[in-house]
Scaffold this active site. Structure first.
Site, short mmCIF file in Angstrom:
data_model
loop_
_atom_site.label_atom_id
_atom_site.label_comp_id
_atom_site.label_asym_id
_atom_site.label_seq_id
_atom_site.Cartn_x
_atom_site.Cartn_y
_atom_site.Cartn_z
N GLY A 9 45.86 48.07 31.05
CA GLY A 9 44.40 48.00 31.07
C GLY A 9 43.75 49.11 30.26
N THR A 127 43.98 55.84 40.03
CA THR A 127 43.24 56.70 40.96
C THR A 127 43.45 56.16 42.37
OG1 THR A 127 41.60 57.10 39.25
CG2 THR A 127 40.96 57.62 41.51
N GLU A 157 44.24 60.28 35.58
CA GLU A 157 43.70 60.20 34.22
C GLU A 157 42.21 60.53 34.24
OE1 GLU A 157 45.28 59.96 31.26
OE2 GLU A 157 43.25 60.53 30.76
N GLU A 161 35.72 56.02 29.12
CA GLU A 161 35.73 54.91 28.18
C GLU A 161 34.75 55.18 27.05
OE1 GLU A 161 35.59 51.03 30.04
OE2 GLU A 161 36.84 51.80 31.68
N LYS A 216 41.13 64.24 41.47
CA LYS A 216 40.59 63.12 40.69
C LYS A 216 39.34 62.55 41.36
CE LYS A 216 39.93 59.91 37.93
NZ LYS A 216 39.38 60.12 36.61
N CYS A 272 34.74 53.25 37.71
CA CYS A 272 35.28 54.38 38.47
C CYS A 272 34.32 55.04 39.46
CB CYS A 272 35.81 55.43 37.51
SG CYS A 272 37.25 54.86 36.61
N PHE A 273 33.14 55.43 38.98
CA PHE A 273 32.32 56.33 39.81
C PHE A 273 32.05 55.77 41.20
CE2 PHE A 273 30.16 58.88 36.15
CZ PHE A 273 31.31 59.63 36.02
P1 NAD Z 1 42.44 47.49 34.47
O1 NAD Z 1 41.99 46.51 35.48
O2 NAD Z 1 41.83 47.52 33.11
O3 NAD Z 1 44.04 47.34 34.25
C1 NAD Z 1 44.94 47.23 35.30
C2 NAD Z 1 46.05 46.26 34.87
O4 NAD Z 1 47.08 46.28 35.85
C3 NAD Z 1 45.59 44.79 34.76
O5 NAD Z 1 45.80 44.32 33.45
C4 NAD Z 1 46.45 44.06 35.79
O6 NAD Z 1 46.84 42.76 35.39
C5 NAD Z 1 47.66 44.97 35.90
N1 NAD Z 1 48.42 44.81 37.13
C6 NAD Z 1 47.98 44.80 38.41
N2 NAD Z 1 49.01 44.66 39.27
C7 NAD Z 1 50.13 44.60 38.52
C8 NAD Z 1 51.52 44.48 38.83
N3 NAD Z 1 51.94 44.43 40.09
N4 NAD Z 1 52.40 44.43 37.81
C9 NAD Z 1 51.99 44.50 36.52
N5 NAD Z 1 50.69 44.63 36.17
C10 NAD Z 1 49.77 44.68 37.16
O7 NAD Z 1 42.28 48.92 35.16
P2 NAD Z 1 42.02 50.33 34.45
O8 NAD Z 1 40.58 50.49 34.12
O9 NAD Z 1 43.05 50.55 33.39
O10 NAD Z 1 42.31 51.32 35.66
C11 NAD Z 1 43.61 51.54 36.16
C12 NAD Z 1 43.58 52.71 37.12
O11 NAD Z 1 43.18 53.89 36.42
C13 NAD Z 1 42.59 52.55 38.27
O12 NAD Z 1 43.15 53.14 39.42
C14 NAD Z 1 41.39 53.33 37.82
O13 NAD Z 1 40.63 53.83 38.89
C15 NAD Z 1 42.03 54.46 37.05
N6 NAD Z 1 41.18 55.06 36.01
C16 NAD Z 1 40.42 54.27 35.20
C17 NAD Z 1 39.65 54.85 34.18
C18 NAD Z 1 38.79 54.01 33.27
O14 NAD Z 1 38.04 54.60 32.51
N7 NAD Z 1 38.88 52.70 33.29
C19 NAD Z 1 39.70 56.23 33.99
C20 NAD Z 1 40.50 57.00 34.82
C21 NAD Z 1 41.24 56.41 35.82
C1 UDX Z 2 34.27 58.36 34.17
C2 UDX Z 2 34.64 59.84 34.05
O1 UDX Z 2 33.75 60.48 33.12
C3 UDX Z 2 36.08 59.98 33.58
O2 UDX Z 2 36.45 61.35 33.56
C4 UDX Z 2 36.97 59.22 34.54
O3 UDX Z 2 38.32 59.31 34.12
C5 UDX Z 2 36.56 57.78 34.64
O4 UDX Z 2 35.17 57.70 35.04
P1 UDX Z 2 33.58 56.47 32.46
O5 UDX Z 2 33.09 55.76 33.68
O6 UDX Z 2 34.47 55.75 31.53
O7 UDX Z 2 34.34 57.80 32.88
O8 UDX Z 2 32.32 56.95 31.58
P2 UDX Z 2 31.25 58.13 31.75
O9 UDX Z 2 31.01 58.73 30.43
O10 UDX Z 2 31.61 59.05 32.84
O11 UDX Z 2 29.93 57.33 32.15
C6 UDX Z 2 29.79 56.68 33.40
C7 UDX Z 2 28.40 56.14 33.54
O12 UDX Z 2 27.45 57.18 33.69
C8 UDX Z 2 27.92 55.32 32.34
O13 UDX Z 2 27.20 54.20 32.81
C9 UDX Z 2 27.03 56.28 31.59
O14 UDX Z 2 26.07 55.63 30.82
C10 UDX Z 2 26.40 57.03 32.76
N1 UDX Z 2 25.91 58.37 32.40
C11 UDX Z 2 26.78 59.31 31.94
C12 UDX Z 2 24.57 58.68 32.60
O15 UDX Z 2 23.78 57.84 33.03
N2 UDX Z 2 24.14 59.95 32.31
C13 UDX Z 2 24.98 60.91 31.84
O16 UDX Z 2 24.52 62.05 31.61
C14 UDX Z 2 26.34 60.58 31.64
#
Ligand code: NAD
Ligand code: UDX
Length: 452
Positions: A9, A127, A157, A161, A216, A272-273
């Protein structure tokens, strides 16, 4: 070293691309049960958009970076297994709406135990609530056969994004939690060495497992809290004539406060948030700390208020009705430079406007039309929602323009042209404080920003 990452993902894909790029001697295979997603990673059109990602994947794929649906063989063949699956908010049973749904994490742990015939280091990248490592370890140890031994590490992580590749290339810190036994320390050492290929060692922090897991959730709660704090002040600014950007700048000059994450907006979104704060709230309740739980719950409630308040302000300005009025929505992703719409404020604002019988003309640079329809729960032939392929056609004939994502491209539109294509009075609501409001007013718009 051979690495398997379960979950292709927003985190698994970019993180593993970076590891593969920085560690040429390591083989990295990202696996997923979603065959369409894996096919996307193996094609010219990746399933997620991140600046710089496509180029990096193109360079590494087929050399030491692979994407596969063959989960079992990849696990069996690897030394280190990252679990990077989704951990959404639970929607059923005990803790519904708050607790993290750990069924995907648990099924990974069971699968790893089931198929492993040699020792593995299992790394929690997802997370998860504090103490999940203990559950993973118990499942691994209980269901293991073939004599395989497991070390569980926490390596949350912190990438955001839209800036994932920059964040991964030069992280503020890498956090690794592990057991303090001899084997635990050795496993931590291996992961430290992997990151040390490109991250300065002083930025690689090692802690015990629980500190790493809790850090985290705490980091996300603090970041979101800043946004809710400044958004709460934006309401007061609107009531008093103060300008929230000026207030944010003034307080951000205090080195103890700092200038980042003080941008007032229509509300924070993203996967996430909200999820992580609700998870924190649930944990606090679970551990008998209702005051702490209530404190953090307010961060989410303030965000909900901010989203509702935005639509209410539109209604107030537009003579208390938007029924059958065309409204241009510029931006649908939860922030710029991503195609991700999870928890995007735009979804909530659009739903509220549809409740008020508005007709929406939506334009986003990266979000596909199908996803806009799906997230709004409408069919593609619904005449209340039109998805446009540029900002000008969205605004053409609209009573109002609402900017809901801070895409840079929206700064450089020809707003005179937009104004001329709209019935008068023409309204513009800048939900991201992206534009110069006096300049828009000069053109003729009835324009407002957040906290202005
Ligand atoms: P995502 O939904 O984009 O990806 C997760 C993937 O895992 C999916 O493609 C799903 O099909 C796959 N999956 C689920 N169960 C599975 C299994 N049993 N075997 C194989 N594949 C499987 O999620 P993401 O945004 O990448 O987030 C993943 C984790 O990282 C979450 O816990 C999230 O909170 C954390 N995280 C996300 C971000 C972010 O910015 N998106 C940042 C930091 C941490
Ligand atoms: C967040 C954390 O920043 C990152 O460290 C963690 O790993 C995943 O969650 P993300 O959600 O991808 O990352 O983006 P981020 O830049 O944090 O923005 C989150 C939301 O807050 C967005 O909708 C953004 O537009 C909003 N935002 C951010 C505000 O409204 N004001 C700000 O000052 C900053």
């Amino acid at each position: 070293m051979k690495i398997c990452c379960i979950g292709a993902g927003y985190v698994g894909g970019p993180t593993m691309a970076m590891i593969a790029s920085k560690c040429p001697e390591v083989t990295v295979t990202v696996v997923d049960i979603n065959a369409e997603r894996i096919a996307g990673w193996n094609s010219g059109t990746l399933p997620i958009f991140e600046p710089g990602l496509e180029e990096m994947v193109a360079l590494q794929r087929g050399k030491n970076l692979f994407f596969s649906t063959d989960v079992n063989d990849t696990i069996r063949d690897s030394d280190v297994i990252f679990i990077s699956v989704n951990t959404p908010t639970k929607t059923y049973g005990v803790g519904a709406g708050r607790a993290a749904d750990l069924r995907f994490v648990e099924s990974c742990a069971r699968q790893i135990a089931e198929v492993s015939d040699s020792d593995k280091i299992v790394v929690e990248k997802s997370t998860i609530p504090v103490r999940t490592a203990q559950s993973i370890k118990r499942i691994l140890d209980a269901s293991s056969h073939n004599g395989a031994k497991f070390q569980v590490l926490s390596n949350p992580e912190f990438l955001a994004e839209g800036t994932a590749m920059e964040d991964l290339e030069a992280p503020d810190r890498v956090l690794i939690g592990g057991e303090t036994t001899e084997e635990g320390l050795a496993a931590v050492g291996k992961l430290v060495d992997l990151y040390a290929h490109w991250v300065p060692r002083e930025r690689i922090l090692t802690t015990n497992l629980w500190s790493s897991e809790l850090s985290k959730l705490t980091a996300n709660a603090f970041l979101a809290q800043r946004i809710s704090s400044i958004n709460s002040i934006s309401a007061l600014c609107e009531a008093t004539g103060a300008d929230v950007d000026e207030v944010a700048h003034a307080i951000g000059q205090d080195s103890r406060i700092g200038p980042k994450f003080l941008k007032s907006s229509v509300g924070f979104g993203g996967s996430c948030f909200q999820k992580d704060i609700l998870n924190l709230v649930y944990l606090c309740e679970h551990f008998g700390l209702p005051e702490v739980a209530n404190y953090w719950q307010q961060v989410v409630e303030m965000n909900d208020y901010q989203k509702r308040r935005f639509t209410q302000r539109m209604l107030d300005a537009m003579f208390n009705t938007v029924s059958h009025k065309r409204i241009a929505i510029l931006g649908y992703a939860f922030k710029k430079d991503t195609n991700d719409t999870r928890e995007s404020a735009a979804i909530y604002v659009c739903r509220d406007l549809l409740e008020e019988q508005a007709h929406l003309a939506i334009y986003d640079l990266k979000v596909p039309a199908s996803e806009i329809y799906e997230t709004l729960g409408v069919f593609e032939d619904d005449d209340r929602v039109e998805v446009c392929d540029n900002a000008y056609s969205a605004a053409d004939g609209a009573h109002a323009v609402a900017i809901l994502t801070e895409w840079d491209a929206f700064k450089n539109l020809d707003y005179t042209r937009i104004y001329n294509s709209m019935p008068k009075p023409a309204f513009l609501f800048d939900g991201r404080n992206l534009l110069d409001i006096p300049a828009l007013q000069e053109i003729g718009f009835e324009a407002s920003g957040i906290g202005k």
